[in-house]
Design a protein around this motif. Structure first.
Motif, mmCIF file in Angstrom:
data_model
loop_
_atom_site.group_PDB
_atom_site.id
_atom_site.type_symbol
_atom_site.label_atom_id
_atom_site.label_comp_id
_atom_site.label_asym_id
_atom_site.label_seq_id
_atom_site.Cartn_x
_atom_site.Cartn_y
_atom_site.Cartn_z
ATOM 1 N N VAL A 1 -24.566 30.565 56.946
ATOM 2 C CA VAL A 1 -23.862 31.078 55.701
ATOM 3 C C VAL A 1 -22.622 30.441 55.472
ATOM 4 N N ILE A 2 -22.405 29.904 54.521
ATOM 5 C CA ILE A 2 -21.335 29.317 54.006
ATOM 6 C C ILE A 2 -20.766 30.448 52.612
ATOM 7 N N PRO A 3 -19.823 31.268 53.046
ATOM 8 C CA PRO A 3 -19.525 32.440 52.456
ATOM 9 C C PRO A 3 -18.880 31.995 50.985
ATOM 10 N N GLU A 4 -18.307 30.782 50.904
ATOM 11 C CA GLU A 4 -17.751 30.420 49.742
ATOM 12 C C GLU A 4 -18.614 30.491 48.762
ATOM 13 N N GLY A 5 -19.819 30.113 49.054
ATOM 14 C CA GLY A 5 -20.742 30.031 47.946
ATOM 15 C C GLY A 5 -21.359 31.417 47.441
ATOM 16 N N TYR A 6 -20.699 32.529 47.676
ATOM 17 C CA TYR A 6 -21.323 33.683 47.314
ATOM 18 C C TYR A 6 -20.219 34.611 46.729
ATOM 19 N N SER A 7 -20.769 35.194 45.476
ATOM 20 C CA SER A 7 -19.747 35.883 45.019
ATOM 21 C C SER A 7 -19.650 37.335 45.205
ATOM 22 N N GLY A 8 -20.444 37.896 46.019
ATOM 23 C CA GLY A 8 -20.283 39.327 46.547
ATOM 24 C C GLY A 8 -21.208 39.456 47.790
ATOM 25 N N LEU A 9 -20.983 40.614 48.477
ATOM 26 C CA LEU A 9 -21.386 40.856 49.686
ATOM 27 C C LEU A 9 -22.145 42.540 50.052
ATOM 28 N N ILE A 10 -23.302 42.618 50.209
ATOM 29 C CA ILE A 10 -23.887 43.853 50.560
ATOM 30 C C ILE A 10 -23.965 43.839 51.888
ATOM 31 N N ILE A 11 -23.717 45.102 52.722
ATOM 32 C CA ILE A 11 -23.990 45.361 53.954
ATOM 33 C C ILE A 11 -24.702 46.783 53.967
ATOM 34 N N PRO A 12 -26.195 46.419 54.353
ATOM 35 C CA PRO A 12 -27.055 47.744 54.077
ATOM 36 C C PRO A 12 -26.832 48.637 55.622
ATOM 37 N N GLY A 13 -27.250 49.563 55.584
ATOM 38 C CA GLY A 13 -27.235 50.609 56.790
ATOM 39 C C GLY A 13 -28.327 50.536 57.812
ATOM 40 N N GLY A 14 -28.533 51.687 58.342
ATOM 41 C CA GLY A 14 -29.717 51.678 59.401
ATOM 42 C C GLY A 14 -28.965 51.536 60.617
ATOM 43 N N ARG A 15 -30.246 51.080 61.647
ATOM 44 C CA ARG A 15 -29.527 50.534 62.955
ATOM 45 C C ARG A 15 -29.197 49.276 62.977
ATOM 46 N N ALA A 16 -29.675 48.498 62.304
ATOM 47 C CA ALA A 16 -28.944 46.939 61.823
ATOM 48 C C ALA A 16 -27.655 46.804 62.292
ATOM 49 N N PRO A 17 -26.710 47.510 61.650
ATOM 50 C CA PRO A 17 -25.117 47.209 62.001
ATOM 51 C C PRO A 17 -24.793 47.341 63.270
ATOM 52 N N GLU A 18 -25.363 48.131 64.122
ATOM 53 C CA GLU A 18 -25.106 48.485 65.623
ATOM 54 C C GLU A 18 -25.068 47.218 66.393
ATOM 55 N N TYR A 19 -26.028 46.292 65.997
ATOM 56 C CA TYR A 19 -26.240 45.035 66.708
ATOM 57 C C TYR A 19 -25.987 43.624 66.156
ATOM 58 N N ILE A 20 -25.911 43.663 64.766
ATOM 59 C CA ILE A 20 -25.534 42.501 63.898
ATOM 60 C C ILE A 20 -24.069 42.150 64.211
ATOM 61 N N ARG A 21 -23.228 43.327 64.328
ATOM 62 C CA ARG A 21 -21.657 43.140 64.548
ATOM 63 C C ARG A 21 -21.605 42.413 65.699
ATOM 64 N N LEU A 22 -22.480 42.422 66.719
ATOM 65 C CA LEU A 22 -22.135 41.521 67.858
ATOM 66 C C LEU A 22 -22.097 40.055 67.671
ATOM 67 N N ASP A 23 -22.819 39.705 66.534
ATOM 68 C CA ASP A 23 -22.988 38.110 66.132
ATOM 69 C C ASP A 23 -21.564 37.304 66.085
ATOM 70 N N LYS A 24 -21.443 36.320 66.711
ATOM 71 C CA LYS A 24 -20.242 35.614 66.831
ATOM 72 C C LYS A 24 -19.822 35.102 65.213
ATOM 73 N N HIS A 25 -20.835 34.858 64.428
ATOM 74 C CA HIS A 25 -20.586 34.259 62.766
ATOM 75 C C HIS A 25 -20.417 35.568 62.026
ATOM 76 N N LEU A 26 -20.374 36.843 62.472
ATOM 77 C CA LEU A 26 -20.103 37.905 61.390
ATOM 78 C C LEU A 26 -18.472 37.915 60.874
ATOM 79 N N PRO A 27 -17.663 37.898 62.013
ATOM 80 C CA PRO A 27 -16.348 38.026 61.350
ATOM 81 C C PRO A 27 -15.804 36.976 60.536
ATOM 82 N N ARG A 28 -16.329 35.784 60.648
ATOM 83 C CA ARG A 28 -15.949 34.912 59.708
ATOM 84 C C ARG A 28 -16.500 34.912 58.440
ATOM 85 N N ILE A 29 -17.845 35.513 58.483
ATOM 86 C CA ILE A 29 -18.371 35.688 57.196
ATOM 87 C C ILE A 29 -17.917 36.776 56.314
ATOM 88 N N VAL A 30 -17.773 37.903 57.016
ATOM 89 C CA VAL A 30 -17.315 39.146 56.396
ATOM 90 C C VAL A 30 -15.831 39.015 55.654
#
Length: 186
Positions: free
Chosen positions: A72-101
């Protein structure tokens, strides 16, 4: 050039919370890009309330992730959607996530967060993004919202600057309406 919207998710994402935004973004004429920790076919889940004090979970549809978080190169996007469910509890551990969000908050680009998406926001190391802001989330995530320094509200969807938040999948029409207003205003 058509606007591109990034959707951050992973396995066990709530099916409606990923499919509704994905399809609505494309209906608006924009490109929707699904990113997950690895480029793979994701397994969604269906949450519903069937007489328990909490939701039940059943297998949902399969959904391919277009790219991995590392791509992901966040500069190339106009907006961000973060869906719920159980995915957020483990994707937040990814080292790239803080840079993107962080990019979307630093650049004041629209962010749509539904249900358990606040768990992703807790991975940011800059709590001042949320200090004094108002947002909503799944009611059981109220403490996560407050631990960010934000004010929890039951009004849904709720818009505070570039952040549009919702509690549950029935809130998706309003959440996407408000999110797309922000994207279209850019």
């Amino acid at each position: 050039m058509s606007k591109r919207i990034l959707i951050l998710t992973g396995d066990a994402v709530e099916a409606l919370e990923v499919y509704y935004p994905y399809l609505r973004i494309m209906e608006e004429g924009y490109e929707a890009v699904i990113a997950s920790p690895k480029r793979k076919v994701l397994r969604t889940v269906v949450h519903d309330f069937e007489g328990l004090d909490t939701y039940t979970e059943k297998p949902g549809y399969q959904l391919p992730a277009h790219i991995s978080f590392s791509e992901v190169i966040p500069e190339g996007y106009s907006g961000l959607i973060i869906p719920g469910g159980r995915a957020p509890e483990y994707i937040r551990l990814d080292k790239h996530l803080p840079r993107i969000v962080s990019h979307f908050f630093d650049m004041n680009k629209p962010v749509g967060a539904i249900c358990h998406a606040v768990l992703v926001l807790t991975a940011l190391n800059k709590k001042w993004y949320f200090e004094g802001r108002t947002m909503t989330a799944y009611p059981a995530c109220r403490f996560d919202v407050e631990n960010l320094g934000a004010i929890y509200t039951t009004i849904t969807p709720f818009v505070d600057g570039n952040l549009v938040s919702g509690q549950l999948w029935p809130d998706l029409p309003g959440l996407m309406r408000e999110f797309l207003k922000l994207v279209n205003a850019q």
